[in-house]
Design an enzyme around this catalytic site. Structure first.
Site, PDB file in Angstrom:
ATOM      1  N   THR A   1      13.360  54.607  80.223  1.00  0.00           N
ATOM      2  CA  THR A   1      15.099  53.853  80.961  1.00  0.00           C
ATOM      3  C   THR A   1      15.856  54.784  81.337  1.00  0.00           C
ATOM      4  OG1 THR A   1      15.383  53.664  79.119  1.00  0.00           O
ATOM      5  CG2 THR A   1      14.401  51.672  79.118  1.00  0.00           C
ATOM      6  N   GLY A   2      14.954  56.097  81.410  1.00  0.00           N
ATOM      7  CA  GLY A   2      16.621  56.790  81.861  1.00  0.00           C
ATOM      8  C   GLY A   2      15.447  57.316  82.964  1.00  0.00           C
TER       9      GLY A   2
ATOM     10  N   ASP B   1      12.305  63.809  76.199  1.00  0.00           N
ATOM     11  CA  ASP B   1      11.301  65.142  76.610  1.00  0.00           C
ATOM     12  C   ASP B   1      11.866  67.040  76.112  1.00  0.00           C
ATOM     13  OD1 ASP B   1       8.464  65.745  75.894  1.00  0.00           O
ATOM     14  OD2 ASP B   1       8.042  65.990  78.059  1.00  0.00           O
TER      15      ASP B   1
ATOM     16  N   ASP C   1      21.023  60.389  68.136  1.00  0.00           N
ATOM     17  CA  ASP C   1      19.811  61.691  68.678  1.00  0.00           C
ATOM     18  C   ASP C   1      18.951  61.257  67.815  1.00  0.00           C
ATOM     19  OD1 ASP C   1      18.732  63.997  68.927  1.00  0.00           O
ATOM     20  OD2 ASP C   1      20.303  65.284  68.549  1.00  0.00           O
ATOM     21  N   ILE C   2      17.839  61.281  68.556  1.00  0.00           N
ATOM     22  CA  ILE C   2      16.629  60.921  68.111  1.00  0.00           C
ATOM     23  C   ILE C   2      15.616  62.422  67.240  1.00  0.00           C
ATOM     24  CG2 ILE C   2      15.044  61.579  70.281  1.00  0.00           C
ATOM     25  CD1 ILE C   2      12.996  58.514  69.176  1.00  0.00           C
TER      26      ILE C   2
ATOM     27  N   GLY D   1      15.978  64.931  79.172  1.00  0.00           N
ATOM     28  CA  GLY D   1      15.731  64.292  78.513  1.00  0.00           C
ATOM     29  C   GLY D   1      15.130  64.245  76.903  1.00  0.00           C
TER      30      GLY D   1
ATOM     31  N   TYR E   1      12.944  57.890  84.437  1.00  0.00           N
ATOM     32  CA  TYR E   1      12.123  56.958  85.161  1.00  0.00           C
ATOM     33  C   TYR E   1      12.556  55.460  86.069  1.00  0.00           C
ATOM     34  CZ  TYR E   1       7.791  59.990  83.634  1.00  0.00           C
ATOM     35  OH  TYR E   1       7.185  60.901  83.252  1.00  0.00           O
TER      36      TYR E   1
END
Length: 172
Positions: A129-130, A39, A15-16, A37, A132
């Site tokens: 890569t999600g 963001d 998890d970022i 996501g 988008y």
């Protein structure tokens, strides 16, 4: 000025929003006002200070129309373990138009902003890569090549990958 060198690259599955680094990179939308996501997760866990600073940026002449694709800007990290959030807007993938230069720019510009902040450790998601739609293997290749070629004072670049598939794409 410190001598520029190549950063050490590490891969982490996780998890970022939980990364204890100087700066976390947010795969933002151009509005800078939150989204889904990565963001959405950064805005939720980071708290209202991030959104408040993003709103200030949006009132400025420079970002009144939003953050352009491929660019980056920093705010506080609020309640996150990081000190800063570096917001960057990745391109939407297209079959008919090569937008790889814009994707590479997200990584270069984020490192440039990190250098300006004095950040030595930066955590990146797999930008674009999600939702988008950027193909994961190509997104990983662009991210890794761009960071490997960057002249930066950042000492550690940590790619924080959400699942097994993403981790495998960056590790191969």
């Amino acid at each position: 000025m410190t001598r520029m060198a190549k950063p050490n690259i590490t891969l982490v599955q996780g998890d970022i929003t939980e990364q204890d680094v100087d700066a976390v990179v947010n795969a933002a939308n151009s509005s800078l006002l939150g989204g889904g996501g990565v963001d959405g997760a950064i805005h939720r866990k980071g708290g209202p200070e991030i959104l408040a600073e993003c709103r200030v940026l949006r009132r400025s002449p420079e970002y009144g129309k939003g953050l352009p694709t491929g660019q980056a800007v920093a705010t506080t990290a609020g309640w996150l373990p990081a000190t800063w959030v570096i917001h960057t807007v990745g391109p939407v993938w297209s079959r008919s138009e090569d937008r790889s230069g814009l994707l590479a720019s997200c990584y270069r510009e984020s490192l440039r902003v990190a250098d300006g902040l004095g950040a030595r450790s930066v955590a990146f998601p797999a930008v674009s890569t999600g939702v988008y739609g950027w193909p994961l293997d190509d997104g990983a290749r662009i991210a890794l090549e761009t960071v490997r070629q960057a002249d930066t004072e950042v000492e550690e670049v940590r790619f924080v990958l959400f699942d097994d598939r993403s981790y495998a794409a960056f590790a191969s």
